[in-house]
Scaffold this motif. Sequence first.
Motif, mmCIF file in Angstrom:
data_model
loop_
_atom_site.group_PDB
_atom_site.id
_atom_site.type_symbol
_atom_site.label_atom_id
_atom_site.label_comp_id
_atom_site.label_asym_id
_atom_site.label_seq_id
_atom_site.Cartn_x
_atom_site.Cartn_y
_atom_site.Cartn_z
ATOM 1 N N GLU A 1 -4.062 -30.240 -24.461
ATOM 2 C CA GLU A 1 -4.621 -31.076 -25.515
ATOM 3 C C GLU A 1 -3.798 -31.028 -26.799
ATOM 4 O O GLU A 1 -3.735 -32.025 -27.532
ATOM 5 C CB GLU A 1 -6.059 -30.634 -25.836
ATOM 6 N N GLU A 2 -3.158 -29.912 -27.085
ATOM 7 C CA GLU A 2 -2.580 -29.711 -28.415
ATOM 8 C C GLU A 2 -1.058 -29.781 -28.474
ATOM 9 O O GLU A 2 -0.503 -30.118 -29.519
ATOM 10 C CB GLU A 2 -3.039 -28.351 -28.972
ATOM 11 N N ASN B 1 -5.317 -24.251 -24.450
ATOM 12 C CA ASN B 1 -5.420 -25.593 -25.030
ATOM 13 C C ASN B 1 -4.098 -26.351 -25.044
ATOM 14 O O ASN B 1 -3.984 -27.364 -25.733
ATOM 15 C CB ASN B 1 -5.960 -25.497 -26.465
#
Length: 361
Positions: A117-118, A114
């Motif tokens: 996105e993070e 992720n």
Amino acid sequence: MVSRFMETAANRDYSKEWQSPGSFPWIFQRPKAPIEGRPVSVRENYVRCVKGGQPYWMPAYFYETNTVWPDAMEEHPVPEVDGYDWWGVYWHMVKGIDGMITKPGTRTISEFANWKEELQWPDLSVVDFKTDGEKLQKLLDPDRPHIYECVEGIFERLHELIPFDESLIAFCEEPELLEEFFQKMADYKIESCDNIFKYYGRVDGVLYHDDWGTQRSGFFSNEMFREQLMPATSRFLKFVKDQGKFIELHSCGRNMQYVPEMIEMGIDMWTPQPNANDADYLYENYGDKMTFCFPLNIGKDWDESQIRAAVRDFVDHFGEKGRIMCWIMTEDMDPAKDEAARDELYHYSLEYYSRLYGRDI
């Protein structure tokens, strides 16, 4: 929008000194007294040794250089006390060694898959490199080489963002996503170095930090190193070399297996971890292809004659190829012993290289 971890960096008054007195960054930033009476500048001689250009004497590592350690690069908290860097990683100062480690269990993203996105990447456009550079340039000796301390390398940053075991698992489970991460990290390193080269005056070289092994071996097979870590690292290092800078490597671990890759990537010099690597093997097999810095350990019970004899033995043992630097390390931190060792290193190696290269000094 500036992330909360960049807010301090965006609003800091960079005309002031920010490092804590006695910390390693503070020590690195201190001005050094000029080194006088040498046949060529300390800078020229150092560069000769780094690049295999027949030095006039064997450099005393660290003593003969100026370190460019910007307050404007928050790869660690600034100042170096417990707290967050601008990636959102929490660092802890370890008493007794005066060094920082990431707090065990630190996690800035839920899982590696992720990261796009993070993960919040630092926005370098909000940092006042210009003011910080003007401040630090005033502390640098123009006769010494100026070396930018580029900490937290492409691999190190990965395992600072997530637990170490998950970083290694990503090599096997997410190779394509890992390649994207490393290449984006190379972009960040290029952007940060571009700011350093632009605003901090003359920068002769970059000391790139990226630990690649344990005391027993490297973390990766050479095949894995070449396939997954080397492409992004090579692109970043090529940018540095294309700017006319030399490259030194700080990489802890028994990393002798990667020396062919180091040479291929254009690394000019490596300071191998002394209790994990074989100095004689490195010198005999690669000492004419890249420069190494080896330690000379001065015992706390040694007198001056023993110190000077040990220095002469070091030069005799490692001097012939002209690509070794000596890191004088005294157990009791006695300045008089350091001075005696440096004095002998300079005068003895000056005579040694004068004979070796047919100079009349």
